[in-house]
Write a protein that holds these residues in place. Structure first.
Motif, PDB file in Angstrom:
ATOM      1  N   GLU A 243       0.836  -1.197   0.000  1.00  0.00           N
ATOM      2  CA  GLU A 243       0.000   0.000   0.000  1.00  0.00           C
ATOM      3  C   GLU A 243       0.872   1.247   0.000  1.00  0.00           C
ATOM      4  N   ALA A 244       0.284   2.331  -0.442  1.00  0.00           N
ATOM      5  CA  ALA A 244       0.979   3.612  -0.477  1.00  0.00           C
ATOM      6  C   ALA A 244      -0.015   4.720  -0.139  1.00  0.00           C
ATOM      7  N   GLU A 330       7.064  19.541  -6.260  1.00  0.00           N
ATOM      8  CA  GLU A 330       5.855  19.453  -7.079  1.00  0.00           C
ATOM      9  C   GLU A 330       5.110  18.131  -6.911  1.00  0.00           C
ATOM     10  N   LEU A 331       5.770  17.131  -6.329  1.00  0.00           N
ATOM     11  CA  LEU A 331       5.121  15.836  -6.102  1.00  0.00           C
ATOM     12  C   LEU A 331       4.219  15.906  -4.878  1.00  0.00           C
ATOM     13  N   LYS A 332       3.018  15.374  -5.002  1.00  0.00           N
ATOM     14  CA  LYS A 332       2.063  15.374  -3.896  1.00  0.00           C
ATOM     15  C   LYS A 332       1.458  13.979  -3.731  1.00  0.00           C
ATOM     16  N   ILE A 333       1.142  13.639  -2.486  1.00  0.00           N
ATOM     17  CA  ILE A 333       0.406  12.401  -2.211  1.00  0.00           C
ATOM     18  C   ILE A 333      -1.077  12.719  -2.226  1.00  0.00           C
ATOM     19  N   ARG A 334      -1.804  11.986  -3.052  1.00  0.00           N
ATOM     20  CA  ARG A 334      -3.260  12.186  -3.146  1.00  0.00           C
ATOM     21  C   ARG A 334      -3.953  10.868  -2.819  1.00  0.00           C
ATOM     22  N   GLY A 335      -4.540  10.777  -1.627  1.00  0.00           N
ATOM     23  CA  GLY A 335      -5.303   9.593  -1.258  1.00  0.00           C
ATOM     24  C   GLY A 335      -4.425   8.416  -0.869  1.00  0.00           C
ATOM     25  N   HIS A 336      -5.006   7.221  -0.997  1.00  0.00           N
ATOM     26  CA  HIS A 336      -4.342   5.991  -0.548  1.00  0.00           C
ATOM     27  C   HIS A 336      -4.649   4.870  -1.541  1.00  0.00           C
ATOM     28  N   ALA A 337      -3.664   3.997  -1.779  1.00  0.00           N
ATOM     29  CA  ALA A 337      -3.837   2.895  -2.731  1.00  0.00           C
ATOM     30  C   ALA A 337      -3.321   1.597  -2.120  1.00  0.00           C
ATOM     31  N   LYS A 391      -2.493  -8.298 -10.784  1.00  0.00           N
ATOM     32  CA  LYS A 391      -2.360  -7.378  -9.645  1.00  0.00           C
ATOM     33  C   LYS A 391      -3.624  -6.531  -9.581  1.00  0.00           C
ATOM     34  N   LEU A 392      -4.324  -6.665  -8.478  1.00  0.00           N
ATOM     35  CA  LEU A 392      -5.519  -5.863  -8.247  1.00  0.00           C
ATOM     36  C   LEU A 392      -5.140  -4.655  -7.414  1.00  0.00           C
ATOM     37  N   MET A 393      -5.449  -3.458  -7.917  1.00  0.00           N
ATOM     38  CA  MET A 393      -5.136  -2.218  -7.203  1.00  0.00           C
ATOM     39  C   MET A 393      -6.403  -1.403  -6.988  1.00  0.00           C
ATOM     40  N   VAL A 394      -6.509  -0.813  -5.807  1.00  0.00           N
ATOM     41  CA  VAL A 394      -7.679   0.009  -5.487  1.00  0.00           C
ATOM     42  C   VAL A 394      -7.199   1.325  -4.894  1.00  0.00           C
ATOM     43  N   ARG A 399      -7.117   5.745   3.729  1.00  0.00           N
ATOM     44  CA  ARG A 399      -6.862   4.303   3.841  1.00  0.00           C
ATOM     45  C   ARG A 399      -8.151   3.517   4.086  1.00  0.00           C
ATOM     46  N   ALA A 400      -9.026   4.039   4.918  1.00  0.00           N
ATOM     47  CA  ALA A 400     -10.274   3.334   5.214  1.00  0.00           C
ATOM     48  C   ALA A 400     -11.125   3.159   3.957  1.00  0.00           C
TER      49      ALA A 400
END
Length: 508
Positions: A243-244, A330-337, A391-394, A399-400
């Protein structure tokens, strides 16, 4: 203008298809290679051209450098993308591609040779100021030397193959008796798997997590890190769920990982994509460098989901000589995967591999779901290669929400004919420790008895349902006698009700 005209992908399965899609989107032609076992595989059908490279065993096909280079020359390819695994980190393969006048899509053979083994990686990390675990500076020559070193740095220790990879040849020893028991066995395993019996020892982290960073560099000395991936859910040192970003890191600690990764990359003049792997202790908050993977990582997709970067396309452009198109700021974390490795393995039977034909296949869809797959209905899953078939990614806003989407996608993904790890992942998503982020690399081992018990209960329920369906006549052929033909027809409403109670979907 595309960086190249035609690219050969020297791999198979889901990663070959993933890379081919990026190549086609960039306006380039794509070439596949295949073994005897893969002549009808999805990646072969998807490519513009395909070339046979040998019998099914990988040593005679996907690990045969000369046959792959010959196929690339025959296809008039401009570049070769190795994917991951097989030859992807072999300097001799990169050099053979370069000598043939083609571009190797990855770091150059010269750069790869700067970190030939895990011990080379530890040496470079030490020089760069990247934290490393206390342990041996080189191969440990004997068991006596290993026992003395372990006593000095303190148990528990990790015994590792110096030239290993993929989690193979790594064993934890909690005391001298365990170290004596595993030493010769690990030497034999290292020799068989990697051709070199060299082992080294390092201090094991307390309640360790496995966290990696996505290092990106161009040929002009610019670097960024596309944050981290949590890879702690493993079995036998091989990742199952990633996860990330990591639920364990603060922004301050994340910056430590980023700085340590950039220092390492600069030290060896690294370029393209690389993955820096670390052990991290929730207790001591220490991080230790483990190794550098000099290739595209299996789990790159979750980084793409939280950053919006297509890493495969970026990798190709960087190797072609383009500059990094963004800065770290310029890099940003958006949400969770979250990524689930769909392996053709039986979790009820100690993750034994499962080969055979895929008799049923249905992909999940809907918002925030991505599937990178190398199979379809009718595909043959051979016993010769890695068990990963998809590979299944969501993705979720947090995170929830990502876990919620993962639950739904795992229910919707149907694969018949082979055993897979899907049922295990469903249980993990419902586990409180996973939901709260309370886990270490021992998570699967610690909970295996509980998970196996629950999986057996589900299997027994499936068997009972199958027997019930059969006894009601819903799985029998049309064998009505003449008398039955003249009898009063059954109520369609009743038949529908019975079928609804025993919906075939519960069988998967």
């Amino acid at each position: 203008m595309p960086p190249f005209g035609k690219v050969l992908v020297s791999n198979r399965g889901e990663i070959a298809v993933r890379v081919m899609k990026a190549i086609k989107e960039m306006g380039m032609k794509v070439v596949a290679v295949y073994s005897e076992a893969d002549k009808y595989a999805v990646h072969v059908k998807y490519a513009d051209e395909a070339y046979y490279i040998g019998p099914s065993p990988s040593i005679e096909s996907y690990l045969n450098i000369q046959r792959i280079v010959d196929a690339a020359e025959k296809a008039h390819a401009d570049a070769v993308h190795p994917g991951y695994g097989f030859l992807s980190e072999r300097a001799d393969f990169a050099e053979a591609v370069e000598k043939a006048g083609m571009t190797f899509i990855g770091p150059s053979s010269e750069v790869i040779n700067r970190v030939k083994s895990k011990l080379d990686g530890k040496r470079v990390a030490k020089e760069a100021g990247t934290p490393i675990a206390p342990g041996s500076d080189g191969p440990v020559g004997s068991l006596d030397e290993a026992l003395k070193l372990a006593e000095k740095i303190g148990y528990p220790v990790m015994v590792k193959a110096a030239y290993g990879g993929g989690g193979i040849g790594i064993t934890r020893a909690d005391n001298a008796d365990q170290l004596m028991d595993i030493w010769e066995r690990n030497k034999r395993l290292a020799k068989e798997a990697f051709g070199r019996p060299d082992l080294y020892i390092e201090k094991a982290a307390v309640r360790p997590r496995h966290i990696e960073t996505q290092l990106i560099g161009d040929k002009y000395g610019s670097y960024v890190v596309a944050f981290e991936r949590e890879c702690t859910i493993q079995r036998r040192n091989q990742k199952l769920i990633e996860e990330a970003p990591s639920p364990a890191l603060t922004w301050e600690k994340r910056q430590e990982f980023i700085d340590a990764s950039v220092r390492f990359g600069k030290r060896i003049g690294y370029f393209a994509l690389g993955t820096m792997e670390f052990a991290y202790s929730d207790v001591t908050k220490d991080l230790y460098f483990l190794e550098l993977n000099k290739r595209l990582q299996v789990e790159h997709g979750i980084t793409e989901l939280i950053t919006g970067i297509d890493l495969v396309k970026l990798q190709i452009r960087l190797v072609a000589g383009e500059h990094l198109p963004f800065t770290q700021e310029e890099l940003k974390i958006r949400g969770h995967a979250i990524e689930y490795r769909i392996n053709a393995e039986d979790p009820l039977n100690n993750f034994t591999g499962s080969s055979g034909y895929v008799t049923y296949y249905k992909e999940p869809n809907g918002p925030n779901v991505r599937l990178d797959s190398g199979i379809e209905r009718g595909s043959w899953v051979p016993p010769f290669y890695d068990s990963l078939v998809a590979k299944l990614m969501v993705y979720g806003e947090n995170r929830a929400r990502a876990i919620e989407t993962g639950r739904r996608a795992l229910r919707d993904l149907k694969i018949g004919g082979i055993k897979t790890t899907i049922p295990l992942y469903k249980l993990i998503m419902d586990d409180e420790d996973y939901q709260t982020g309370n886990f270490t690399t021992a998570y699967i081992a610690d909970k295996s008895e509980l998970f196996v018990k629950k999986l057996k209960e589900k299997e027994m329920l499936k068997t009972a349902l199958a027997a019930s369906v059969y006894n009601r006549g819903l799985m029998r052929g049309n064998t009505r006698t003449q008398e039955e033909g003249n009898a009063k027809p059954k109520s369609a409403w009743k038949t529908y009700g019975v079928q609804a109670q025993a919906n075939a979907r519960v069988m998967w």
